[in-house]
Design a protein around this motif. Structure first.
Motif, PDB file in Angstrom:
ATOM      1  N   SER A   6       0.839  -1.193   0.000  1.00  0.00           N
ATOM      2  CA  SER A   6       0.000   0.000   0.000  1.00  0.00           C
ATOM      3  C   SER A   6       0.874   1.244   0.000  1.00  0.00           C
ATOM      4  O   SER A   6       1.943   1.268   0.589  1.00  0.00           O
ATOM      5  CB  SER A   6      -0.902  -0.004   1.231  1.00  0.00           C
ATOM      6  OG  SER A   6      -1.578   1.231   1.350  1.00  0.00           O
ATOM      7  N   SER A   7       0.401   2.303  -0.698  1.00  0.00           N
ATOM      8  CA  SER A   7       1.200   3.525  -0.796  1.00  0.00           C
ATOM      9  C   SER A   7       0.503   4.691  -0.112  1.00  0.00           C
ATOM     10  O   SER A   7       0.617   5.832  -0.538  1.00  0.00           O
ATOM     11  CB  SER A   7       1.455   3.857  -2.267  1.00  0.00           C
ATOM     12  OG  SER A   7       0.227   4.009  -2.958  1.00  0.00           O
ATOM     13  N   HIS A   8      -0.258   4.425   0.985  1.00  0.00           N
ATOM     14  CA  HIS A   8      -1.008   5.472   1.660  1.00  0.00           C
ATOM     15  C   HIS A   8      -0.163   6.240   2.666  1.00  0.00           C
ATOM     16  O   HIS A   8      -0.658   7.136   3.330  1.00  0.00           O
ATOM     17  CB  HIS A   8      -2.225   4.875   2.369  1.00  0.00           C
ATOM     18  CG  HIS A   8      -3.218   4.276   1.419  1.00  0.00           C
ATOM     19  ND1 HIS A   8      -3.729   4.963   0.343  1.00  0.00           N
ATOM     20  CD2 HIS A   8      -3.770   3.041   1.377  1.00  0.00           C
ATOM     21  CE1 HIS A   8      -4.581   4.183  -0.316  1.00  0.00           C
ATOM     22  NE2 HIS A   8      -4.609   3.006   0.284  1.00  0.00           N
ATOM     23  N   SER A   9       1.094   5.921   2.796  1.00  0.00           N
ATOM     24  CA  SER A   9       1.944   6.605   3.752  1.00  0.00           C
ATOM     25  C   SER A   9       3.359   6.671   3.199  1.00  0.00           C
ATOM     26  O   SER A   9       3.676   6.079   2.170  1.00  0.00           O
ATOM     27  CB  SER A   9       1.948   5.859   5.094  1.00  0.00           C
ATOM     28  OG  SER A   9       2.512   4.568   4.919  1.00  0.00           O
ATOM     29  N   ALA A  10       4.211   7.402   3.913  1.00  0.00           N
ATOM     30  CA  ALA A  10       5.608   7.514   3.490  1.00  0.00           C
ATOM     31  C   ALA A  10       6.284   6.146   3.486  1.00  0.00           C
ATOM     32  O   ALA A  10       7.059   5.819   2.577  1.00  0.00           O
ATOM     33  CB  ALA A  10       6.355   8.478   4.405  1.00  0.00           C
ATOM     34  N   SER A  11       5.979   5.332   4.489  1.00  0.00           N
ATOM     35  CA  SER A  11       6.575   3.994   4.531  1.00  0.00           C
ATOM     36  C   SER A  11       6.074   3.138   3.383  1.00  0.00           C
ATOM     37  O   SER A  11       6.809   2.319   2.824  1.00  0.00           O
ATOM     38  CB  SER A  11       6.271   3.320   5.868  1.00  0.00           C
ATOM     39  OG  SER A  11       4.864   3.212   6.053  1.00  0.00           O
ATOM     40  N   GLY A  12       4.791   3.344   3.010  1.00  0.00           N
ATOM     41  CA  GLY A  12       4.259   2.605   1.869  1.00  0.00           C
ATOM     42  C   GLY A  12       4.926   3.011   0.570  1.00  0.00           C
ATOM     43  O   GLY A  12       5.227   2.168  -0.281  1.00  0.00           O
ATOM     44  N   LEU A  13       5.167   4.309   0.392  1.00  0.00           N
ATOM     45  CA  LEU A  13       5.856   4.787  -0.811  1.00  0.00           C
ATOM     46  C   LEU A  13       7.275   4.244  -0.871  1.00  0.00           C
ATOM     47  O   LEU A  13       7.773   3.887  -1.942  1.00  0.00           O
ATOM     48  CB  LEU A  13       5.864   6.312  -0.829  1.00  0.00           C
ATOM     49  CG  LEU A  13       4.525   7.001  -1.084  1.00  0.00           C
ATOM     50  CD1 LEU A  13       4.662   8.508  -0.917  1.00  0.00           C
ATOM     51  CD2 LEU A  13       4.014   6.658  -2.488  1.00  0.00           C
TER      52      LEU A  13
END
Length: 236
Positions: A6-13
């Motif tokens: 998932s890319s909904h947060s900085a860690s996801g990105l």
């Protein structure tokens, strides 16, 4: 293939970026084998025109070539103009390519293969194309990647196989070396012939190395615009 994060947060990105720029070790092994075979084949092809391109009396005499390349440009071939030495460098390319293909002492051989390839490129520099330089870039970054972790003689001596994928600055650079080819090819086509949908028609027009299939396709006018725009979009 691991699940896409998932890319909904900085860690996801960050996880998405790590996945995008990580490389499967089996893919690296295929690259190693292909590159090694290419070097062996290149040495064989160069041997056919050995006298023309590598001899002191050939089309690229060393003094003229050094002036063409400028100061500071190194090559094993520049150490001597002797015909025997030029043949030794060519044989060195073939041996390094064969060792790279089978994965023998891969870290060292990766370096030797890059040195051999660059040396011969610079010995015939006026006759090169962009693909020659591109392979030199890929071989350079390959030195910093675990090319011998799969399907190699080195891997047979390793008791525990490492993780399936590798992510590093080298893998980032390696992927970018591939991506930039398509990006630059696409942006270079942002001009009249490609934007108005006629470029593929010109490419497939009858010429000295055309085929009957290409001629038929080029005469199918309704196909030319979608093929042209599709090529541009696919590369970008």
């Amino acid at each position: 293939m691991p699940p896409f994060p998932s890319s909904h947060s900085a860690s996801g990105l960050l996880a998405v970026a790590r996945l995008a720029f990580s490389l499967d070790r089996r893919g690296l092994a295929l690259f190693r084998i292909a590159a090694g075979c290419l070097l062996v084949g290149d040495a064989g092809l160069r041997s056919r025109d050995f006298w023309l391109f590598l001899s002191p009396e050939g089309v690229f005499p060393l003094p003229v070539l050094r002036g063409y390349l400028g100061p500071g440009c190194w090559s094993l071939s520049f150490l001597s103009a002797d015909l025997g030495w030029q043949g030794a460098v060519l044989a060195f390319e073939a041996v390094a390519g064969a060792a790279l293909a089978v994965g023998l002492c891969t870290p060292l051989v990766s370096l030797l293969a890059w040195v051999a390839w660059v040396s011969l490129l610079r010995r015939t520099a006026p006759a090169l194309n962009a693909g020659d330089y591109w392979l030199a870039c890929l071989l350079f970054w390959g030195m910093f990647l675990p090319l011998g972790d799969r399907w190699s003689l080195d891997a047979r001596r390793r008791p525990t196989p490492p993780a399936a994928r590798v992510c590093s600055l080298a893998s980032l650079a390696f992927v970018c070396q591939v991506l930039v080819v398509y990006l630059v090819a696409g942006t270079a086509k942002l001009n009249g012939a490609w934007l108005d949908g006629t470029a593929v028609g010109f490419t497939l027009s009858p010429h000295d190395h055309g085929t009957s299939w290409g001629t038929w396709l080029g005469e199918t006018r309704w196909l030319i615009p979608p093929l042209t725009w599709g090529t541009l979009l696919l590369e970008l």
